[in-house]
Design a protein around this motif. Sequence first.
Motif, PDB file in Angstrom:
ATOM      1  N   ASP A 348      35.733  44.671  46.883  1.00  0.00           N
ATOM      2  CA  ASP A 348      35.304  45.559  45.807  1.00  0.00           C
ATOM      3  C   ASP A 348      34.518  46.744  46.359  1.00  0.00           C
ATOM      4  O   ASP A 348      33.320  46.883  46.117  1.00  0.00           O
ATOM      5  CB  ASP A 348      34.466  44.741  44.812  1.00  0.00           C
ATOM      6  CG  ASP A 348      33.979  45.582  43.642  1.00  0.00           C
ATOM      7  OD1 ASP A 348      34.662  46.550  43.282  1.00  0.00           O
ATOM      8  OD2 ASP A 348      32.903  45.263  43.098  1.00  0.00           O
ATOM      9  N   TYR A 358      34.433  47.549  57.821  1.00  0.00           N
ATOM     10  CA  TYR A 358      35.049  46.774  58.906  1.00  0.00           C
ATOM     11  C   TYR A 358      34.418  47.094  60.258  1.00  0.00           C
ATOM     12  O   TYR A 358      34.176  46.197  61.071  1.00  0.00           O
ATOM     13  CB  TYR A 358      36.561  47.024  58.958  1.00  0.00           C
ATOM     14  CG  TYR A 358      37.340  46.172  57.977  1.00  0.00           C
ATOM     15  CD1 TYR A 358      37.509  44.807  58.190  1.00  0.00           C
ATOM     16  CD2 TYR A 358      37.916  46.733  56.847  1.00  0.00           C
ATOM     17  CE1 TYR A 358      38.226  44.026  57.301  1.00  0.00           C
ATOM     18  CE2 TYR A 358      38.626  45.956  55.941  1.00  0.00           C
ATOM     19  CZ  TYR A 358      38.779  44.601  56.169  1.00  0.00           C
ATOM     20  OH  TYR A 358      39.471  43.823  55.291  1.00  0.00           O
TER      21      TYR A 358
ATOM     22  N   LEU B  74      46.528  53.018  47.055  1.00  0.00           N
ATOM     23  CA  LEU B  74      46.354  53.212  48.499  1.00  0.00           C
ATOM     24  C   LEU B  74      45.618  52.015  49.098  1.00  0.00           C
ATOM     25  O   LEU B  74      44.663  51.497  48.501  1.00  0.00           O
ATOM     26  CB  LEU B  74      45.533  54.484  48.758  1.00  0.00           C
ATOM     27  CG  LEU B  74      46.157  55.803  48.290  1.00  0.00           C
ATOM     28  CD1 LEU B  74      45.157  56.949  48.442  1.00  0.00           C
ATOM     29  CD2 LEU B  74      47.433  56.095  49.073  1.00  0.00           C
ATOM     30  N   TRP B  79      42.467  46.724  56.275  1.00  0.00           N
ATOM     31  CA  TRP B  79      42.380  45.706  55.235  1.00  0.00           C
ATOM     32  C   TRP B  79      43.680  44.918  55.137  1.00  0.00           C
ATOM     33  O   TRP B  79      43.677  43.685  54.992  1.00  0.00           O
ATOM     34  CB  TRP B  79      42.042  46.367  53.889  1.00  0.00           C
ATOM     35  CG  TRP B  79      42.018  45.405  52.737  1.00  0.00           C
ATOM     36  CD1 TRP B  79      40.993  44.586  52.373  1.00  0.00           C
ATOM     37  CD2 TRP B  79      43.090  45.141  51.820  1.00  0.00           C
ATOM     38  NE1 TRP B  79      41.350  43.833  51.292  1.00  0.00           N
ATOM     39  CE2 TRP B  79      42.632  44.150  50.924  1.00  0.00           C
ATOM     40  CE3 TRP B  79      44.388  45.634  51.671  1.00  0.00           C
ATOM     41  CZ2 TRP B  79      43.424  43.642  49.888  1.00  0.00           C
ATOM     42  CZ3 TRP B  79      45.183  45.145  50.646  1.00  0.00           C
ATOM     43  CH2 TRP B  79      44.699  44.161  49.761  1.00  0.00           C
ATOM     44  N   ASN B  83      44.200  40.889  55.987  1.00  0.00           N
ATOM     45  CA  ASN B  83      44.603  39.962  54.921  1.00  0.00           C
ATOM     46  C   ASN B  83      46.077  39.572  54.985  1.00  0.00           C
ATOM     47  O   ASN B  83      46.671  39.224  53.957  1.00  0.00           O
ATOM     48  CB  ASN B  83      44.243  40.563  53.559  1.00  0.00           C
ATOM     49  CG  ASN B  83      42.733  40.600  53.368  1.00  0.00           C
ATOM     50  OD1 ASN B  83      42.100  39.556  53.280  1.00  0.00           O
ATOM     51  ND2 ASN B  83      42.153  41.788  53.373  1.00  0.00           N
ATOM     52  N   TRP B 137      50.270  40.737  44.113  1.00  0.00           N
ATOM     53  CA  TRP B 137      49.096  40.487  44.953  1.00  0.00           C
ATOM     54  C   TRP B 137      48.422  41.806  45.306  1.00  0.00           C
ATOM     55  O   TRP B 137      47.201  41.951  45.226  1.00  0.00           O
ATOM     56  CB  TRP B 137      49.546  39.722  46.200  1.00  0.00           C
ATOM     57  CG  TRP B 137      48.447  39.226  47.091  1.00  0.00           C
ATOM     58  CD1 TRP B 137      47.876  37.990  47.094  1.00  0.00           C
ATOM     59  CD2 TRP B 137      47.791  39.960  48.139  1.00  0.00           C
ATOM     60  NE1 TRP B 137      46.909  37.902  48.058  1.00  0.00           N
ATOM     61  CE2 TRP B 137      46.839  39.103  48.724  1.00  0.00           C
ATOM     62  CE3 TRP B 137      47.914  41.245  48.644  1.00  0.00           C
ATOM     63  CZ2 TRP B 137      46.012  39.485  49.782  1.00  0.00           C
ATOM     64  CZ3 TRP B 137      47.093  41.645  49.699  1.00  0.00           C
ATOM     65  CH2 TRP B 137      46.147  40.774  50.253  1.00  0.00           C
ATOM     66  N   ARG B 141      44.698  43.943  43.855  1.00  0.00           N
ATOM     67  CA  ARG B 141      43.666  44.326  44.834  1.00  0.00           C
ATOM     68  C   ARG B 141      43.595  45.829  45.053  1.00  0.00           C
ATOM     69  O   ARG B 141      43.017  46.287  46.049  1.00  0.00           O
ATOM     70  CB  ARG B 141      43.918  43.575  46.143  1.00  0.00           C
ATOM     71  CG  ARG B 141      43.619  42.079  46.024  1.00  0.00           C
ATOM     72  CD  ARG B 141      44.270  41.238  47.098  1.00  0.00           C
ATOM     73  NE  ARG B 141      43.946  39.814  46.928  1.00  0.00           N
ATOM     74  CZ  ARG B 141      44.548  39.012  46.047  1.00  0.00           C
ATOM     75  NH1 ARG B 141      45.507  39.476  45.254  1.00  0.00           N
ATOM     76  NH2 ARG B 141      44.179  37.742  45.953  1.00  0.00           N
ATOM     77  N   PHE B 143      42.413  49.539  45.094  1.00  0.00           N
ATOM     78  CA  PHE B 143      41.042  49.995  45.337  1.00  0.00           C
ATOM     79  C   PHE B 143      40.550  51.047  44.345  1.00  0.00           C
ATOM     80  O   PHE B 143      39.460  51.588  44.520  1.00  0.00           O
ATOM     81  CB  PHE B 143      40.912  50.524  46.778  1.00  0.00           C
ATOM     82  CG  PHE B 143      40.868  49.434  47.812  1.00  0.00           C
ATOM     83  CD1 PHE B 143      39.660  48.893  48.221  1.00  0.00           C
ATOM     84  CD2 PHE B 143      42.044  48.914  48.355  1.00  0.00           C
ATOM     85  CE1 PHE B 143      39.613  47.874  49.164  1.00  0.00           C
ATOM     86  CE2 PHE B 143      42.003  47.901  49.303  1.00  0.00           C
ATOM     87  CZ  PHE B 143      40.791  47.374  49.705  1.00  0.00           C
ATOM     88  N   ARG B 148      39.324  47.987  40.321  1.00  0.00           N
ATOM     89  CA  ARG B 148      38.250  47.147  40.854  1.00  0.00           C
ATOM     90  C   ARG B 148      37.381  46.622  39.721  1.00  0.00           C
ATOM     91  O   ARG B 148      37.006  45.435  39.703  1.00  0.00           O
ATOM     92  CB  ARG B 148      37.395  47.937  41.840  1.00  0.00           C
ATOM     93  CG  ARG B 148      38.057  48.120  43.216  1.00  0.00           C
ATOM     94  CD  ARG B 148      37.313  49.140  44.060  1.00  0.00           C
ATOM     95  NE  ARG B 148      35.875  48.948  43.967  1.00  0.00           N
ATOM     96  CZ  ARG B 148      34.988  49.933  43.945  1.00  0.00           C
ATOM     97  NH1 ARG B 148      35.375  51.189  44.029  1.00  0.00           N
ATOM     98  NH2 ARG B 148      33.706  49.659  43.848  1.00  0.00           N
ATOM     99  N   ARG B 151      39.196  43.838  37.919  1.00  0.00           N
ATOM    100  CA  ARG B 151      39.249  42.633  38.736  1.00  0.00           C
ATOM    101  C   ARG B 151      37.892  41.922  38.752  1.00  0.00           C
ATOM    102  O   ARG B 151      37.810  40.692  38.642  1.00  0.00           O
ATOM    103  CB  ARG B 151      39.668  43.023  40.156  1.00  0.00           C
ATOM    104  CG  ARG B 151      39.662  41.912  41.178  1.00  0.00           C
ATOM    105  CD  ARG B 151      40.839  40.997  41.052  1.00  0.00           C
ATOM    106  NE  ARG B 151      40.924  40.060  42.170  1.00  0.00           N
ATOM    107  CZ  ARG B 151      41.465  38.863  42.085  1.00  0.00           C
ATOM    108  NH1 ARG B 151      41.993  38.462  40.938  1.00  0.00           N
ATOM    109  NH2 ARG B 151      41.522  38.065  43.109  1.00  0.00           N
TER     110      ARG B 151
END
Lengths: 439, 439
Positions: A348, A358, B74, B79, B83, B137, B141, B143, B148, B151
Amino acid sequence: MFSSLARCASRGALQVLKGASRTCRPVVVPCFGHQTLAAAPLPAVGGGAGVRQARARDHERLLQVEWDDGSCSLYPFTWLRDNCQCPLCTLQSAQARSLLLTDLDVHTGVDQVQLTENNKVSITWPDQHSSEFEPEWLKKRCFSPAARQARQEELFLNERDFWDSGLQIPTLNFEEVLHDDKAALDWLMALRRVGIVYLKGAPLEQGQVARLSQRIGYLRLTFYGHTWQVQDKTMANNVAYTSGRLSLHTDYPALHHPPGVQFLHCLQQAQQGGESEVVDGFHMAELLRKDHPDAFNTLTSLRVDFTDTGSDYCDFSVQSKNRIIDVDSEGRVVRINYNNATRDSTLDLPLDQVQPFYCSLKTFVELMNQPENVVTYRMEPGDLVTFDNWRLLHGRRSYQSQNGNLRHLEGAYLDWDEVMSRLRILRKAVHGDSECPNL
Amino acid sequence: MFSSLARCASRGALQVLKGASRTCRPVVVPCFGHQTLAAAPLPAVGGGAGVRQARARDHERLLQVEWDDGSCSLYPFTWLRDNCQCPLCTLQSAQARSLLLTDLDVHTGVDQVQLTENNKVSITWPDQHSSEFEPEWLKKRCFSPAARQARQEELFLNERDFWDSGLQIPTLNFEEVLHDDKAALDWLMALRRVGIVYLKGAPLEQGQVARLSQRIGYLRLTFYGHTWQVQDKTMANNVAYTSGRLSLHTDYPALHHPPGVQFLHCLQQAQQGGESEVVDGFHMAELLRKDHPDAFNTLTSLRVDFTDTGSDYCDFSVQSKNRIIDVDSEGRVVRINYNNATRDSTLDLPLDQVQPFYCSLKTFVELMNQPENVVTYRMEPGDLVTFDNWRLLHGRRSYQSQNGNLRHLEGAYLDWDEVMSRLRILRKAVHGDSECPNL
């Protein structure tokens, strides 16, 4: 009591462990007479416990107490009235306040201040209610910065000794800790200050982490059960239940209040591999703050999603948001929350903060993996390690899983509030109320 | 399902409860084609779930996914690599990350991006490792701020309905909640959103709060036991265990992580008195913020000492520091910590902040005691009230303690993480994975 004392063989911010029975620091600050509020810092506790004089400074609505050693303390009228210790205002059996806030006059004056024959400070309030305060009770609650700091350290023991790979893990005997108050106090003091204590000689059967929890009070139940068996399991619901390497992590950041303390009892060790690794997360966070302030700021400000779903004690679907490094309002590092396995794919963050996140995390993880920071040890059957799960990151090297020789640890969690409660009770039992004569 | 729905009859910030089965809000934001990062806000989820196109924006190290409805999302390369859902990078049985952060290249590029036949996004990395991502999926997620937010609301249900004395407390049948998933979900949704739910028809014997805890998972043990008996006791170790008035308070601020949810089951009521009072602490905090911003700032910044000593499940000596009003990093009120009985006489504040603290607290307490803010109800045997102990303040009027008619409530605590876990599982059981078709 310790078979080996913590050795702190490192740089910069490291402090040397001076022994586990140190409970608080005496603070003695001289008083400069009847200073005004705007003048020098207030005097702290110290010296004589007797009251030489007490008088109201009505204009400021403060009580001034001058102690036998010439130092003095100031107390607001409102606070004194709020904390009247008489049976009407305090439920004696619970040592809890009965006085309601709605009945408290937050602008009260005083009618009269007197010293009683036995040196108590007696205050008569405008409604003729009267309060008496013991000198020691007042002294402990002095509002000077030094007295407050000493009192807070007595209550919460927030001073820590940082360490690196040179640490000799403090070690005690399991049965002694169970049966001797002094040993138990040494254990908990070192657990608080160093963050890890090794106990040797636990019986080779399940149930020992539960016994040790009862020594404190009670363990913390989680979705993994009252206690849990770390073994190589088929259809593992957690990466810990495999034979693979576990990178340095704290347990359960998927909870918003992760367990504060962890116990791990070795019942059987692998023939090859399975060594344990620990690092001082608070120390690492301070190194990060010093050498990589941007990374430190990122990891102390961004909240990261963690997730844990599956079935064990019962089915669960746990989600949290935690900062990798938690600092309190004074900027002090108070908790590390990091387990790469349960870090959620849901992230988030605004897109432009993803890459800085990161990079910061990578910097922190590389720092904690430097060989000079990591302590490696190998648990043998009968060893029981206890550590601060808010502070330490721990890991495990991979091992060979063999039939007939299944590596097996049993674990349990507790919370720091419960552990600190037992520590305070043990300290009183071992040292009495007077262990901090200057408080 | 509800025999009476929450009615929100108040001013200003109040929101109307729209029914307990509302789980999330669809968010549909159109996409404006291939915008650059610096341009308009990113598009959110919504519309078609299929991927029309996916391409790498190598210079920015972002994957751009264009959806069937023309909107786009995007995703940072780092990331995506972090993942990867393949069996090497993810322990499937635990749905946990196996990939170590030390093995993650946080500056990775991509070699190739493709759409597979079944519309998955396939990425080949420079080391020829490949990852496949399901459209749904990825969409979940996204961004973008709107995605966000949706979610996070799905995961944590942070939207609340404020109320005042006009509240009709949501009420359900105890046995239905135990045996019917839809009723249980309604219960927990309302508990989260309104903060209090009444359950009628519980058997007139001890153990019902424990049964209800098992419906969720497990209760939270404290120093007062697994469950606790609220009765008039001699040598009470808590002000609750008397027949006196209890002013509005939250339970257990002497813990650093007070229980999130409280159950109280009435086994016997007093003949006279003993009515219950509740107030919406989050609503009160918002009123304070609006009308008394200085008091709000004081109570959200100063940490206050709480204390609780005695013996029950075992002996205890608990100390905490908590803000009266906790706000998160976004300024949202997340917890009230206030029990005047256990507020410590030790007050760790500079002398000049003592009086502002008392004045601020007095303002807050007077606000919460205004009759228009307080809901009063009288529990009868068989009633079981469940409420958010991080949000509500509750109190009790004094009662006549009589032999042969001893008022008796049984109580238990749970934590929000466990309650939310059960809520997510029930939501999936009742609505399936598709209850939020736009996520």
